[in-house]
Design an enzyme around this catalytic site. Structure first.
Site, PDB file in Angstrom:
ATOM      1  N   SER A 149     -10.268   3.340  13.813  1.00  0.00           N
ATOM      2  CA  SER A 149      -9.576   2.232  13.134  1.00  0.00           C
ATOM      3  C   SER A 149      -9.509   1.001  14.040  1.00  0.00           C
ATOM      4  CB  SER A 149      -8.175   2.656  12.677  1.00  0.00           C
ATOM      5  OG  SER A 149      -7.292   2.819  13.768  1.00  0.00           O
ATOM      6  N   CYS A 178      -3.581  -3.168   4.492  1.00  0.00           N
ATOM      7  CA  CYS A 178      -2.714  -4.202   5.089  1.00  0.00           C
ATOM      8  C   CYS A 178      -3.188  -5.620   4.766  1.00  0.00           C
ATOM      9  CB  CYS A 178      -2.643  -4.013   6.596  1.00  0.00           C
ATOM     10  SG  CYS A 178      -2.186  -2.343   7.053  1.00  0.00           S
ATOM     11  N   HIS A 206      -2.789  -9.316  12.273  1.00  0.00           N
ATOM     12  CA  HIS A 206      -2.172  -8.103  11.741  1.00  0.00           C
ATOM     13  C   HIS A 206      -1.835  -7.231  12.949  1.00  0.00           C
ATOM     14  CE1 HIS A 206      -1.310  -4.398   9.845  1.00  0.00           C
ATOM     15  NE2 HIS A 206      -2.426  -3.816  10.272  1.00  0.00           N
ATOM     16  N   GLU A 263       0.841  -1.196   0.000  1.00  0.00           N
ATOM     17  CA  GLU A 263       0.000   0.000   0.000  1.00  0.00           C
ATOM     18  C   GLU A 263       0.874   1.242   0.000  1.00  0.00           C
ATOM     19  OE1 GLU A 263      -2.157   0.889   3.705  1.00  0.00           O
ATOM     20  OE2 GLU A 263      -1.440  -1.050   4.410  1.00  0.00           O
TER      21      GLU A 263
HETATM   22  N1  CAA Z   1       1.708   3.637  30.589  1.00  0.00           N
HETATM   23  C1  CAA Z   1       1.030   2.588  30.088  1.00  0.00           C
HETATM   24  N2  CAA Z   1       0.000   2.720  29.182  1.00  0.00           N
HETATM   25  C2  CAA Z   1      -0.318   3.951  28.786  1.00  0.00           C
HETATM   26  C3  CAA Z   1       0.347   5.092  29.285  1.00  0.00           C
HETATM   27  C4  CAA Z   1       1.410   4.899  30.220  1.00  0.00           C
HETATM   28  N3  CAA Z   1       2.101   5.941  30.708  1.00  0.00           N
HETATM   29  N4  CAA Z   1      -0.200   6.182  28.700  1.00  0.00           N
HETATM   30  C5  CAA Z   1      -1.185   5.740  27.870  1.00  0.00           C
HETATM   31  N5  CAA Z   1      -1.242   4.386  27.936  1.00  0.00           N
HETATM   32  C6  CAA Z   1      -2.125   3.487  27.172  1.00  0.00           C
HETATM   33  C7  CAA Z   1      -3.548   3.989  27.036  1.00  0.00           C
HETATM   34  O1  CAA Z   1      -4.306   3.693  28.201  1.00  0.00           O
HETATM   35  C8  CAA Z   1      -3.991   3.215  25.806  1.00  0.00           C
HETATM   36  O2  CAA Z   1      -4.277   1.894  26.181  1.00  0.00           O
HETATM   37  P1  CAA Z   1      -5.666   1.192  25.716  1.00  0.00           P
HETATM   38  O3  CAA Z   1      -5.687   1.255  24.212  1.00  0.00           O
HETATM   39  O4  CAA Z   1      -5.542  -0.195  26.244  1.00  0.00           O
HETATM   40  O5  CAA Z   1      -6.758   1.994  26.314  1.00  0.00           O
HETATM   41  C9  CAA Z   1      -2.727   3.152  24.941  1.00  0.00           C
HETATM   42  O6  CAA Z   1      -1.654   3.477  25.817  1.00  0.00           O
HETATM   43  C10 CAA Z   1      -2.741   4.156  23.792  1.00  0.00           C
HETATM   44  O7  CAA Z   1      -3.095   5.401  24.324  1.00  0.00           O
HETATM   45  P2  CAA Z   1      -4.067   6.365  23.496  1.00  0.00           P
HETATM   46  O8  CAA Z   1      -5.265   5.615  23.004  1.00  0.00           O
HETATM   47  O9  CAA Z   1      -4.289   7.584  24.307  1.00  0.00           O
HETATM   48  O10 CAA Z   1      -3.092   6.692  22.285  1.00  0.00           O
HETATM   49  P3  CAA Z   1      -3.232   7.679  21.084  1.00  0.00           P
HETATM   50  O11 CAA Z   1      -4.514   8.418  21.097  1.00  0.00           O
HETATM   51  O12 CAA Z   1      -1.987   8.473  21.060  1.00  0.00           O
HETATM   52  O13 CAA Z   1      -3.292   6.730  19.787  1.00  0.00           O
HETATM   53  C11 CAA Z   1      -3.216   4.962  18.278  1.00  0.00           C
HETATM   54  C12 CAA Z   1      -2.932   5.390  19.716  1.00  0.00           C
HETATM   55  C13 CAA Z   1      -4.708   5.178  17.954  1.00  0.00           C
HETATM   56  C14 CAA Z   1      -2.877   3.499  18.118  1.00  0.00           C
HETATM   57  C15 CAA Z   1      -2.343   5.841  17.328  1.00  0.00           C
HETATM   58  O14 CAA Z   1      -0.985   5.533  17.521  1.00  0.00           O
HETATM   59  C16 CAA Z   1      -2.682   5.667  15.859  1.00  0.00           C
HETATM   60  O15 CAA Z   1      -3.554   6.360  15.331  1.00  0.00           O
HETATM   61  N6  CAA Z   1      -1.981   4.746  15.150  1.00  0.00           N
HETATM   62  C17 CAA Z   1      -2.223   4.472  13.731  1.00  0.00           C
HETATM   63  C18 CAA Z   1      -3.525   3.752  13.498  1.00  0.00           C
HETATM   64  C19 CAA Z   1      -3.522   2.303  13.889  1.00  0.00           C
HETATM   65  O16 CAA Z   1      -2.487   1.684  14.050  1.00  0.00           O
HETATM   66  N7  CAA Z   1      -4.731   1.731  14.007  1.00  0.00           N
HETATM   67  C20 CAA Z   1      -4.879   0.320  14.307  1.00  0.00           C
HETATM   68  C21 CAA Z   1      -6.084  -0.297  13.631  1.00  0.00           C
HETATM   69  S1  CAA Z   1      -6.052   0.047  11.855  1.00  0.00           S
HETATM   70  C22 CAA Z   1      -5.030  -1.142  11.197  1.00  0.00           C
HETATM   71  O17 CAA Z   1      -4.751  -2.123  11.813  1.00  0.00           O
HETATM   72  C23 CAA Z   1      -4.462  -0.904   9.823  1.00  0.00           C
HETATM   73  C24 CAA Z   1      -3.097  -0.327   9.948  1.00  0.00           C
HETATM   74  O18 CAA Z   1      -2.094  -1.052   9.882  1.00  0.00           O
HETATM   75  C25 CAA Z   1      -2.957   1.104  10.155  1.00  0.00           C
END
Ligand code: CAA
Length: 391
Positions: free
Chosen positions: A205, A115, A237, A83
């Site tokens: 997502s 993916c 994945h 992709e």
């Molecule tokens: N210690 C331990 N854990 C902590 C922490 C700390 N100090 N601070 C935060 N966390 C935890 C949170 O509680 C959260 O855990 P849960 O998901 O279990 O609730 C985790 O860390 C992530 O925190 P946030 O949700 O606040 O993180 P974020 O808003 O910054 O975003 C994300 C995380 C959405 C994955 C972001 O990195 C992102 O958008 N990534 C790209 C999209 C993605 O990977 N999506 C996955 C599904 S889509 C897919 O699979 C296709 C693909 O390849 C993209």
């Protein structure tokens, strides 16, 4: 056609980029508490390609050891799923075909569905081999995952390519015929042609992925698939390794199965070891999980592995595969570990420079700096044509 022919993955090899950015280094600049990266998303570092690397150089590096081991005489098809393509028209696999000196009597094609594309490639390959079991298909899945700097997605970048030789009487995994499928029109993650970084609705997502897990399992069951308790491990994945845990818990909870933390760890822990240091490799990620499982288990002979492939947008598939006797002799564990450990750590400044780099668009003659120590490199661009060479 012999209906008893078993078909599956005969060999599997992966490659990644030259550099690695530790999440501690990223955290020092984003100010994010490191626990969020290490525990919250389950990532410790991510591969960053050098200026003279791209999906083609990684794909060729992944496939070269397979061709070296088995030869190319039976390969009549190359499928390259990605992709993060390098051209809107020409298949990236043709450059790989050229770098590996594959025979001219080959069909080469590129596939895309986020993916999920690598799994489409594998399934199409199984069909081709079913039609003529004397042929083999080289399936490659490779991507460079890039999000905007300073965005939440930034911590979930990475890069890798996986090459798989698909054929009859496979030496590694026999793929079971039933598949569970799921497609839904969602905008959870996408990249318009005019952008070099992906757009994503992070939480949406994750929700779309979980919804798809439910969908594929329901369909798999309706297609006469096996029961959950028959599987000993699951390759998901892994956009970030914690996602595999979220998905697995969801699969068990929504199907009324109990699952304690120890059981979950036993089914997943060995699948995440490479992904947590390589990062997201989009199409390659689930097959990197398979490499990780094979390389970190003492003996999986005759065990049933579940595969949960998800591609945003979205398409997902669940299928099973049985590890065949004798597979241990064909593993590439030492080579895979060396590929992970040979990466050179870089600081945040170098990472940002590489991230912001783009190829010139003026059609002139431009050479790329020599950075990679891998077997193939993107030497430059001339007249809008990519120039590849063997290092
Ligand atoms: N210690 C331990 N854990 C902590 C922490 C700390 N100090 N601070 C935060 N966390 C935890 C949170 O509680 C959260 O855990 P849960 O998901 O279990 O609730 C985790 O860390 C992530 O925190 P946030 O949700 O606040 O993180 P974020 O808003 O910054 O975003 C994300 C995380 C959405 C994955 C972001 O990195 C992102 O958008 N990534 C790209 C999209 C993605 O990977 N999506 C996955 C599904 S889509 C897919 O699979 C296709 C693909 O390849 C993209």
């Amino acid at each position: 056609m012999n209906t008893n022919t078993t078909i599956g993955i005969h060999d599997l090899s992966f490659a990644t980029g030259e550099f690695v950015l530790p999440h501690t280094e990223l955290a020092a600049h984003t100010g994010v508490e490191i626990g969020k990266y290490h525990v919250g998303i389950g990532q410790r570092s991510m591969s960053i390609p050098a200026a003279d690397e791209d999906i083609v150089t990684m794909a060729a590096a992944a496939a070269a050891p397979i061709v070296e081991r088995w030869g190319a005489d039976r390969i009549r098809t190359v499928v390259f799923a990605t992709e993060t393509p390098i051209d809107q028209s020409k298949a990236a696999g043709i450059y790989v075909h050229s770098l590996l000196n594959l025979q001219p009597s080959t069909r080469v094609v590129e596939l895309k569905q986020a993916c999920y594309g690598g799994t489409a490639g594998l399934q199409f390959a199984l069909g081709l081999v079913q039609r003529d079991p004397s042929q083999q298909v080289l399936v490659i899945a490779g991507d460079v995952s890039r999000y905007e700097l300073d965005s939440p997605g930034e911590a979930t970048q990475g890069a890798a390519a996986v090459a798989m030789l698909v054929g009859a009487d496979p030496a590694l995994i026999r793929i079971d015929p039933p598949s569970g499928l799921h497609t839904a029109d969602v905008m959870d993650f996408w990249r318009p042609n005019y952008l070099s970084t992906a757009l994503v609705n992070g939480q949406e997502s994750i929700a779309a992925y979980l919804q798809a897990v439910e969908g594929v399992w329901k369909d798999y069951t309706e297609q006469g698939g096996r029961t959950l308790s028959e599987f000993s491990a699951f390759c998901y994945h892994q956009p970030f390794t914690k996602m595999a845990y979220k998905a697995h818990r969801h699969l068990f909870n929504t199907t009324g199965h109990d699952l304690d933390e120890d059981q979950m760890s036993e089914m997943l822990r060995r699948t995440t070891a490479y992904n947590e240091v390589l990062g997201n490799s989009y199409t390659a990620s689930m097959y990197v999980a398979l490499a990780s499982l094979l390389d970190h288990s003492s003996d999986l002979t005759d065990q049933l592995i579940g595969f949960v492939s998800y591609g945003s947008g979205c398409v997902a598939e669940f299928f099973g595969g049985i590890v065949v006797p004798g597979y241990l002799e064909h593993l590439r564990t030492d080579a895979h570990r060396a590929i992970v450990h040979r990466r050179q750590p870089i600081g945040h400044g170098t990472y940002r420079e590489l991230h912001e780099r783009s190829l010139p668009q003026d059609g002139g003659h431009h050479l790329t700096p020599k950075q990679t120590t891998g077997p193939f490199r993107l030497a430059g661009l001339s007249g809008h044509k990519r120039l590849y060479e063997t290092s």
